[in-house]
Enzyme design. Structure first.
Site, mmCIF file in Angstrom:
data_model
loop_
_atom_site.group_PDB
_atom_site.id
_atom_site.type_symbol
_atom_site.label_atom_id
_atom_site.label_comp_id
_atom_site.label_asym_id
_atom_site.label_seq_id
_atom_site.Cartn_x
_atom_site.Cartn_y
_atom_site.Cartn_z
ATOM 1 N N ASP A 12 1.405 5.227 1.419
ATOM 2 C CA ASP A 12 1.045 6.266 2.385
ATOM 3 C C ASP A 12 1.615 7.587 1.890
ATOM 4 O OD1 ASP A 12 -0.060 4.324 4.058
ATOM 5 O OD2 ASP A 12 1.876 3.945 5.007
ATOM 6 N N ASP A 43 10.639 5.093 12.876
ATOM 7 C CA ASP A 43 11.482 4.147 13.601
ATOM 8 C C ASP A 43 12.858 3.904 12.960
ATOM 9 O OD1 ASP A 43 10.121 2.864 11.556
ATOM 10 O OD2 ASP A 43 9.236 1.300 12.815
ATOM 11 N N ASP A 52 0.847 -1.197 0.000
ATOM 12 C CA ASP A 52 0.000 0.000 0.000
ATOM 13 C C ASP A 52 0.880 1.243 0.000
ATOM 14 O OD1 ASP A 52 0.913 0.062 2.641
ATOM 15 O OD2 ASP A 52 -0.863 -1.029 3.329
HETATM 16 P P1 ATP Z 1 4.720 -2.647 6.005
HETATM 17 O O1 ATP Z 1 3.622 -1.764 5.528
HETATM 18 O O2 ATP Z 1 5.550 -3.284 4.978
HETATM 19 O O3 ATP Z 1 4.236 -3.613 7.024
HETATM 20 P P2 ATP Z 1 5.687 -0.219 7.104
HETATM 21 O O4 ATP Z 1 7.040 0.186 7.578
HETATM 22 O O5 ATP Z 1 5.108 0.539 5.966
HETATM 23 O O6 ATP Z 1 5.763 -1.752 6.803
HETATM 24 P P3 ATP Z 1 3.418 0.673 8.571
HETATM 25 O O7 ATP Z 1 2.851 0.121 9.831
HETATM 26 O O8 ATP Z 1 2.624 0.714 7.335
HETATM 27 O O9 ATP Z 1 4.737 -0.185 8.335
HETATM 28 O O10 ATP Z 1 3.968 2.112 8.942
HETATM 29 C C1 ATP Z 1 4.200 3.135 8.004
HETATM 30 C C2 ATP Z 1 5.360 4.007 8.470
HETATM 31 O O11 ATP Z 1 5.071 4.595 9.735
HETATM 32 C C3 ATP Z 1 6.667 3.259 8.674
HETATM 33 O O12 ATP Z 1 7.385 3.111 7.480
HETATM 34 C C4 ATP Z 1 7.377 4.123 9.680
HETATM 35 O O13 ATP Z 1 7.960 5.236 9.030
HETATM 36 C C5 ATP Z 1 6.242 4.623 10.535
HETATM 37 N N1 ATP Z 1 6.032 3.762 11.715
HETATM 38 C C6 ATP Z 1 5.232 2.672 11.797
HETATM 39 N N2 ATP Z 1 5.270 2.126 13.018
HETATM 40 C C7 ATP Z 1 6.113 2.867 13.748
HETATM 41 C C8 ATP Z 1 6.559 2.828 15.087
HETATM 42 N N3 ATP Z 1 6.161 1.862 15.919
HETATM 43 N N4 ATP Z 1 7.422 3.786 15.500
HETATM 44 C C9 ATP Z 1 7.826 4.762 14.645
HETATM 45 N N5 ATP Z 1 7.450 4.851 13.388
HETATM 46 C C10 ATP Z 1 6.598 3.935 12.914
HETATM 47 MG MG MG Z 2 3.006 0.343 5.174
#
Ligand code: ATP
Ligand code: MG
Length: 447
Positions: free
Chosen positions: A75, A150, A73
């Site tokens: 963002d 993160d 997806d």
């Molecule tokens: P995926 O979507 O592949 O599972 P993702 O890194 O995109 O991994 P998401 O949960 O969609 O995970 O989060 C989007 C973004 O928000 C991350 O890339 C990160 O920048 C931020 N983020 C998510 N969770 C955290 C957290 N616990 N602490 C800090 N930043 C976070």
């Molecule tokens: Mg994501």
């Protein structure tokens, strides 16, 4: 070198005044083309930019494209407030109470648009007694937004208009060196949000990155902090991990980091029984394969497999205590789910799916009379059969049983009749009286 040292020193406190200067990375150094970003995400960025706001594709999607994976997806992060975003897109809605974000619908896609968020300053932020941040809901600058993320590889902002990446924390270089590095002091960041430890294991496994030693070392000693994370959040994260298409690798990574204990309390036990361990790995491999082939997978099926050997053990114990088979099974199912629920908030709907699959299992052993016909008509027959086959593959049952059902399902009525196995040879164990499951939630279609 000196810059690096300074960065280390200042990272700890990270006051707003020393926020990093971003690097502007041109397309030939990161390779992300506009066409690799979904049309909806491109459009959202363009519309916001034309209205005078900053807007970038951010986070996982940029990271995934750079390592050559297809993002699931997209963002967008923006300087516009949720209300401003809402006003620009007809098909959009504001969601979330504490921190509002906007879902913008475009064709079949939904883009999550969030306003730049401020950093968590330890003193000004509400935390629990272990330092876990409870509130994190203040708008901020783009640099702050980058610094509160993160990992460095997750703090990349892609501008589809000129195909540049804005990189505050050397994320592109880290990705190219296959390193997962925490922004700031890993211990501080894990204390703020222990789920980041799970994210480290998951993202490392999914992206093929090695966790930077500074981020890896504290995990083992801080793993206990996961106990304070609300069960619903842990469940979400476990689901992401298990459904990532890299579940086997993720779980191995979790074990390596000593993180598997608190998560699925029963998993430890299961992984120590040879048959249980084989079954769990088979099921995870099977899930990974399905995800990679783009086939649907159901969380219910997955958790049903992860917990099955617990149910078996509990069921056997109850039967040995003289309980009748059917009610013993239902009691065992409830007991196992109840034990699990303290840690992981398995949603009620998923718990219902899990029970349906389990409850079908003994019915596959009845191959006489009308029972097999009724079982074939069950809505969850296919899931039940997939589960049965995994049990056979792991050595719990003879392969002959799922094979028989596969043939039976395919056969025409005449042949079916001839396939029925008379009850006596089918169930050489002592015959039990048929009983209604007392007080147990009726499995749909159970006799
Ligand atoms: P995926 O979507 O592949 O599972 P993702 O890194 O995109 O991994 P998401 O949960 O969609 O995970 O989060 C989007 C973004 O928000 C991350 O890339 C990160 O920048 C931020 N983020 C998510 N969770 C955290 C957290 N616990 N602490 C800090 N930043 C976070
Ligand atoms: Mg994501």
């Amino acid at each position: 070198m000196i810059r690096k040292l300074l960065r280390r020193v200042f990272r700890r406190a990270a006051p707003v005044s020393v926020l990093p200067e971003p690097a502007l990375i041109p397309v030939d150094r990161h390779g992300v083309r506009r066409e690799q970003v979904s049309p909806a995400a491109n459009k959202v960025c363009t519309v916001l930019q034309e209205a005078g706001h900053k807007a970038y594709v951010v986070g996982g999607a940029v990271r995934d494209i750079i390592v050559g994976q297809v993002p699931k997806d997209f963002d967008v992060a923006t300087s516009a407030t949720p209300e401003e975003v809402r006003a620009l897109f007809r098909r959009s809605r504001i969601i979330g109470r504490r921190f509002k974000i906007v879902h913008v619908m475009s064709g079949p896609e939904t883009i999550e648009v969030s306003t730049f968020r401020a950093m968590q300053e330890a003193e000004a932020t509400e935390t629990d007694e272990h330092g876990r941040v409870l509130r994190d809901n203040v708008f901020g600058s783009m640099a702050e937004d980058a610094t509160r993320r993160d990992f460095t590889v997750n703090a990349l902002y892609y501008n589809p208009t000129d195909e540049t990446v804005i990189d505050y924390h050397h994320g592109v270089a880290d990705l190219q060196q296959r390193t997962l590095r925490m922004i700031g002091d890993p211990r501080v960041r894990y204390r703020e949000d222990p789920v980041r430890m799970l994210r480290a294991a998951r993202l490392g496994a999914k992206l093929g990155l090695s966790i930077d030693p500074a981020a890896r070392a504290p995990i083992r000693e801080m793993a206990d902090l996961l106990e304070n994370v609300p069960p619903a959040r842990l469940f979400d994260e476990m689901l992401k991990l298990l459904m990532s298409g890299h579940a086997v690798k993720c779980l191995k990574q979790l074990r390596e980091e000593g993180l598997h204990h608190g998560l699925l309390p029963l998993l430890d036990v299961i992984l120590e029984q040879p048959l249980g361990e084989r079954f769990v790995w088979l099921s995870l491999e099977n899930t990974d394969q399905r995800v990679r082939q783009g086939k649907p997978i159901s969380p219910g099926f997955l958790f049903a497999t992860l917990l099955w050997h617990e149910v078996l053990a509990d069921w056997e114990a109850r039967k040995a205590n003289g309980e009748h088979s059917q009610p013993a099974l239902f009691d065992a199912m409830d007991a196992v789910l109840a034990r699990q629920s303290g840690k992981l908030a398995i949603t009620r709907r998923i718990a219902g799916d899990i029970k349906e699959i389990w409850a079908l299992q003994p019915r596959f052993e009845k191959r006489a009379g009308k029972a097999p016909y009724r079982l074939l008509e069950q809505a969850r027959y296919r899931a039940g059969w997939d589960f049965l086959r995994l049990r056979a593959q792991s050595g719990e049952l003879p392969m002959e049983l799922p094979d028989w059902w596969e043939n039976f399902a395919d056969a025409n009525p005449d042949i079916r009749q001839g396939m029925l196995v008379p009850e006596k040879t089918d169930a050489p164990r002592k015959r039990r009286r048929r009983r209604k499951p007392a007080g147990a939630p009726a499995a749909p279609g159970s006799e």
